[in-house]
Scaffold this active site. Structure first.
Site, PDB file in Angstrom:
ATOM      1  N   GLY A  11       6.281   6.623  -1.009  1.00  0.00           N
ATOM      2  CA  GLY A  11       6.670   5.316  -0.482  1.00  0.00           C
ATOM      3  C   GLY A  11       6.677   4.154  -1.449  1.00  0.00           C
ATOM      4  O   GLY A  11       6.799   3.006  -1.022  1.00  0.00           O
ATOM      5  N   SER A  17       5.733  -2.819  -2.966  1.00  0.00           N
ATOM      6  CA  SER A  17       5.475  -1.780  -1.958  1.00  0.00           C
ATOM      7  C   SER A  17       3.982  -1.643  -1.676  1.00  0.00           C
ATOM      8  O   SER A  17       3.159  -1.650  -2.609  1.00  0.00           O
ATOM      9  CB  SER A  17       5.979  -0.420  -2.440  1.00  0.00           C
ATOM     10  OG  SER A  17       7.382  -0.420  -2.555  1.00  0.00           O
ATOM     11  N   ILE A  18       3.643  -1.450  -0.410  1.00  0.00           N
ATOM     12  CA  ILE A  18       2.247  -1.209  -0.051  1.00  0.00           C
ATOM     13  C   ILE A  18       1.753   0.057  -0.758  1.00  0.00           C
ATOM     14  O   ILE A  18       0.613   0.117  -1.228  1.00  0.00           O
ATOM     15  CB  ILE A  18       2.104  -1.101   1.482  1.00  0.00           C
ATOM     16  CG1 ILE A  18       2.434  -2.465   2.125  1.00  0.00           C
ATOM     17  CG2 ILE A  18       0.698  -0.641   1.862  1.00  0.00           C
ATOM     18  CD1 ILE A  18       2.455  -2.460   3.639  1.00  0.00           C
ATOM     19  N   VAL A  63      12.565  12.512   2.608  1.00  0.00           N
ATOM     20  CA  VAL A  63      11.911  13.319   3.652  1.00  0.00           C
ATOM     21  C   VAL A  63      12.907  13.907   4.660  1.00  0.00           C
ATOM     22  O   VAL A  63      12.527  14.747   5.477  1.00  0.00           O
ATOM     23  CB  VAL A  63      10.801  12.528   4.407  1.00  0.00           C
ATOM     24  CG1 VAL A  63       9.641  12.208   3.476  1.00  0.00           C
ATOM     25  CG2 VAL A  63      11.352  11.270   5.064  1.00  0.00           C
ATOM     26  N   TYR A 155      11.240  -6.245  16.021  1.00  0.00           N
ATOM     27  CA  TYR A 155      10.592  -5.047  15.459  1.00  0.00           C
ATOM     28  C   TYR A 155      11.141  -3.798  16.166  1.00  0.00           C
ATOM     29  O   TYR A 155      11.211  -2.715  15.594  1.00  0.00           O
ATOM     30  CB  TYR A 155       9.063  -5.156  15.570  1.00  0.00           C
ATOM     31  CG  TYR A 155       8.330  -4.242  14.609  1.00  0.00           C
ATOM     32  CD1 TYR A 155       8.459  -4.398  13.232  1.00  0.00           C
ATOM     33  CD2 TYR A 155       7.528  -3.209  15.076  1.00  0.00           C
ATOM     34  CE1 TYR A 155       7.810  -3.551  12.348  1.00  0.00           C
ATOM     35  CE2 TYR A 155       6.874  -2.361  14.203  1.00  0.00           C
ATOM     36  CZ  TYR A 155       7.011  -2.533  12.840  1.00  0.00           C
ATOM     37  OH  TYR A 155       6.368  -1.696  11.967  1.00  0.00           O
ATOM     38  N   LYS A 162       6.292   3.519  15.451  1.00  0.00           N
ATOM     39  CA  LYS A 162       4.886   3.361  15.040  1.00  0.00           C
ATOM     40  C   LYS A 162       3.943   3.875  16.142  1.00  0.00           C
ATOM     41  O   LYS A 162       2.860   4.391  15.846  1.00  0.00           O
ATOM     42  CB  LYS A 162       4.571   1.894  14.720  1.00  0.00           C
ATOM     43  CG  LYS A 162       5.240   1.370  13.450  1.00  0.00           C
ATOM     44  CD  LYS A 162       4.870   2.164  12.217  1.00  0.00           C
ATOM     45  CE  LYS A 162       5.351   1.502  10.939  1.00  0.00           C
ATOM     46  NZ  LYS A 162       5.300   2.415   9.776  1.00  0.00           N
ATOM     47  N   ARG A 192       5.251  -9.232   2.494  1.00  0.00           N
ATOM     48  CA  ARG A 192       6.675  -9.372   2.158  1.00  0.00           C
ATOM     49  C   ARG A 192       7.146  -8.280   1.193  1.00  0.00           C
ATOM     50  O   ARG A 192       7.081  -8.443  -0.018  1.00  0.00           O
ATOM     51  CB  ARG A 192       6.946 -10.760   1.571  1.00  0.00           C
ATOM     52  CG  ARG A 192       8.409 -11.144   1.696  1.00  0.00           C
ATOM     53  CD  ARG A 192       8.646 -12.539   1.239  1.00  0.00           C
ATOM     54  NE  ARG A 192       7.925 -13.523   2.057  1.00  0.00           N
ATOM     55  CZ  ARG A 192       8.261 -14.794   2.115  1.00  0.00           C
ATOM     56  NH1 ARG A 192       9.267 -15.245   1.412  1.00  0.00           N
ATOM     57  NH2 ARG A 192       7.546 -15.620   2.850  1.00  0.00           N
ATOM     58  N   THR A 193       7.610  -7.171   1.738  1.00  0.00           N
ATOM     59  CA  THR A 193       8.119  -6.048   0.945  1.00  0.00           C
ATOM     60  C   THR A 193       9.612  -5.879   1.243  1.00  0.00           C
ATOM     61  O   THR A 193      10.159  -6.571   2.096  1.00  0.00           O
ATOM     62  CB  THR A 193       7.402  -4.750   1.326  1.00  0.00           C
ATOM     63  OG1 THR A 193       7.667  -4.493   2.719  1.00  0.00           O
ATOM     64  CG2 THR A 193       5.899  -4.830   1.101  1.00  0.00           C
ATOM     65  N   LEU A 194      10.206  -4.889   0.574  1.00  0.00           N
ATOM     66  CA  LEU A 194      11.621  -4.572   0.824  1.00  0.00           C
ATOM     67  C   LEU A 194      11.854  -4.247   2.296  1.00  0.00           C
ATOM     68  O   LEU A 194      12.767  -4.782   2.931  1.00  0.00           O
ATOM     69  CB  LEU A 194      11.974  -3.355  -0.041  1.00  0.00           C
ATOM     70  CG  LEU A 194      13.416  -3.170  -0.488  1.00  0.00           C
ATOM     71  CD1 LEU A 194      13.866  -4.370  -1.301  1.00  0.00           C
ATOM     72  CD2 LEU A 194      13.518  -1.894  -1.339  1.00  0.00           C
ATOM     73  N   ALA A 195      11.017  -3.375   2.852  1.00  0.00           N
ATOM     74  CA  ALA A 195      11.183  -2.958   4.254  1.00  0.00           C
ATOM     75  C   ALA A 195      10.991  -4.153   5.189  1.00  0.00           C
ATOM     76  O   ALA A 195      11.723  -4.314   6.163  1.00  0.00           O
ATOM     77  CB  ALA A 195      10.184  -1.850   4.593  1.00  0.00           C
TER      78      ALA A 195
HETATM   79  P1  NAD Z   1       8.787  -0.586   1.110  1.00  0.00           P
HETATM   80  O1  NAD Z   1      10.244  -0.845   1.373  1.00  0.00           O
HETATM   81  O2  NAD Z   1       8.264  -0.977  -0.198  1.00  0.00           O
HETATM   82  O3  NAD Z   1       8.429   0.939   1.382  1.00  0.00           O
HETATM   83  C1  NAD Z   1       9.127   1.738   2.304  1.00  0.00           C
HETATM   84  C2  NAD Z   1       9.307   3.078   1.606  1.00  0.00           C
HETATM   85  O4  NAD Z   1       9.896   4.033   2.499  1.00  0.00           O
HETATM   86  C3  NAD Z   1      10.243   2.974   0.390  1.00  0.00           C
HETATM   87  O5  NAD Z   1       9.576   3.417  -0.762  1.00  0.00           O
HETATM   88  C4  NAD Z   1      11.383   3.916   0.736  1.00  0.00           C
HETATM   89  O6  NAD Z   1      11.914   4.585  -0.399  1.00  0.00           O
HETATM   90  C5  NAD Z   1      10.668   4.881   1.677  1.00  0.00           C
HETATM   91  N1  NAD Z   1      11.618   5.664   2.485  1.00  0.00           N
HETATM   92  C6  NAD Z   1      12.488   5.224   3.431  1.00  0.00           C
HETATM   93  N2  NAD Z   1      13.236   6.257   3.880  1.00  0.00           N
HETATM   94  C7  NAD Z   1      12.809   7.371   3.202  1.00  0.00           C
HETATM   95  C8  NAD Z   1      13.197   8.721   3.185  1.00  0.00           C
HETATM   96  N3  NAD Z   1      14.203   9.165   3.973  1.00  0.00           N
HETATM   97  N4  NAD Z   1      12.551   9.584   2.373  1.00  0.00           N
HETATM   98  C9  NAD Z   1      11.562   9.152   1.550  1.00  0.00           C
HETATM   99  N5  NAD Z   1      11.145   7.868   1.499  1.00  0.00           N
HETATM  100  C10 NAD Z   1      11.782   6.993   2.319  1.00  0.00           C
HETATM  101  O7  NAD Z   1       8.035  -1.356   2.303  1.00  0.00           O
HETATM  102  P2  NAD Z   1       6.490  -1.339   2.749  1.00  0.00           P
HETATM  103  O8  NAD Z   1       6.347  -2.553   3.565  1.00  0.00           O
HETATM  104  O9  NAD Z   1       5.618  -1.096   1.596  1.00  0.00           O
HETATM  105  O10 NAD Z   1       6.446  -0.104   3.762  1.00  0.00           O
HETATM  106  C11 NAD Z   1       5.515   0.964   3.636  1.00  0.00           C
HETATM  107  C12 NAD Z   1       4.920   1.296   4.992  1.00  0.00           C
HETATM  108  O11 NAD Z   1       4.086   0.239   5.426  1.00  0.00           O
HETATM  109  C13 NAD Z   1       5.942   1.517   6.100  1.00  0.00           C
HETATM  110  O12 NAD Z   1       5.500   2.572   6.927  1.00  0.00           O
HETATM  111  C14 NAD Z   1       5.874   0.200   6.844  1.00  0.00           C
HETATM  112  O13 NAD Z   1       6.307   0.320   8.183  1.00  0.00           O
HETATM  113  C15 NAD Z   1       4.389  -0.053   6.759  1.00  0.00           C
HETATM  114  N6  NAD Z   1       3.966  -1.428   7.072  1.00  0.00           N
HETATM  115  C16 NAD Z   1       4.510  -2.485   6.436  1.00  0.00           C
HETATM  116  C17 NAD Z   1       4.083  -3.772   6.745  1.00  0.00           C
HETATM  117  C18 NAD Z   1       4.675  -4.978   6.060  1.00  0.00           C
HETATM  118  O14 NAD Z   1       4.557  -6.071   6.579  1.00  0.00           O
HETATM  119  N7  NAD Z   1       5.316  -4.826   4.912  1.00  0.00           N
HETATM  120  C19 NAD Z   1       3.071  -3.957   7.699  1.00  0.00           C
HETATM  121  C20 NAD Z   1       2.503  -2.852   8.320  1.00  0.00           C
HETATM  122  C21 NAD Z   1       2.967  -1.581   8.015  1.00  0.00           C
END
Ligand code: NAD
Length: 255
Positions: A11, A17-18, A63, A155, A162, A192-195
């Protein structure tokens, strides 16, 4: 805390990224790591990973592609001969499903969000288990959000995914506990990430948390990394099947 431990992190897309915050925390605690990436972000991930100790290696893995997932675990087994920690920090929903009202979610968008954001944990846990058994057990960590339980504007289907992910954590914890494999989720506040940028009105969510959360501030990826370090380490050896909040306390509020 993780000297001698072997970890696989899914991820990382960029430095925000987290998963990168988690990877740094685990590597700095002594773990030897491997990272997977989606093809288009390979160069960025390779550059980031090169800054970590103990020469982590990287692998392309989507995945949705079973053959790539199989190859990933074969290679990790060859390099490491086992696995102690799996980090699942992956989510995706088609853009239109995060823009339109939830009631308009298409079958295809629903299926895609569930497949990538929830089923993938089951898939990766199944592949990790034999490698973790070789090490006498392990720790699986996934990332979730309060949108599983409460409604947040836009969301949408990601909240449903989730909820499935958190339920999967409990079923996996029950299945794998006898092998001393623990499965837990971290529920992070908005970062604040890409997602996160694909969720309309995200800056408003951040601002709201800053104003009302008990700690009156937002969450940083490094703070999530430290919680992941606890869940990856033996300090949490009797903890499984939980959702642990790292969200400035926001989840306790009624209004
Ligand atoms: P991010 O965009 O940096 O990370 C998301 C990752 O998912 C990316 O590295 C992307 O390549 C990967 N991904 C997506 N589709 C994929 C696939 N088919 N195969 C393999 N990898 C795939 O954003 P983030 O915010 O770091 O997200 C990481 C996790 O944290 C996610 O589950 C997100 O829901 C969760 N999350 C984020 C926040 C937030 O506010 N940013 C809060 C709570 C939970």
């Amino acid at each position: 805390m993780l000297e001698g431990k072997l970890g696989l992190v899914f991820g990382v897309a960029n430095r925000r990224s987290i998963a990168w915050g988690i990877g740094q925390a685990l590597a700095n605690a002594g773990a030897r790591l491997a990272f997977t990436y989606q093809d288009r972000v390979g160069d960025t991930v390779n550059d980031l990973v090169a800054t970590l100790p103990k020469n982590p290696f990287t692998l392309a893995c989507d995945v949705l592609d079973d053959a790539q997932v199989d190859r990933t675990f074969e290679q990790v087994d060859r390099e490491f001969g086992g696995l102690d920690v799996l980090v699942h920090s992956i989510a995706f929903a088609p853009r239109e499903a995060l823009e339109n009202p939830f009631v308009e979610t298409s079958r295809e968008a629903f299926r895609t969000a569930m497949d990538i954001s929830a089923f993938s944990l089951v898939q990766l846990a199944r592949k990790s288990a034999p490698l973790m058994e070789k090490r006498g057990g392990g720790s699986i960590i996934t990332m979730t959000y309060l949108g599983s339980d409460r409604v947040f504007p836009k969301y949408n289907v990601m909240g449903v995914a989730k909820a499935a992910l958190e339920s999967s954590v409990r079923y996996l914890a029950s299945d794998l506990g006898a092998k001393n494999i623990r499965v837990n989720a971290i529920s992070a506040g908005p970062i604040r990430t890409l997602a996160a940028r694909s969720i309309q009105g995200f800056p408003k969510m951040e601002e709201h948390v800053r104003e009302v959360a008990p700690l009156r501030r937002n969450t940083e990826a490094g703070e999530v990394g430290d919680v992941a370090l606890f869940l990856a380490s033996d300090l949490s050896r009797n903890v499984t099947g939980i959702v642990l909040f790292c969200d400035s306390g926001y989840h306790v509020l009624g209004m």
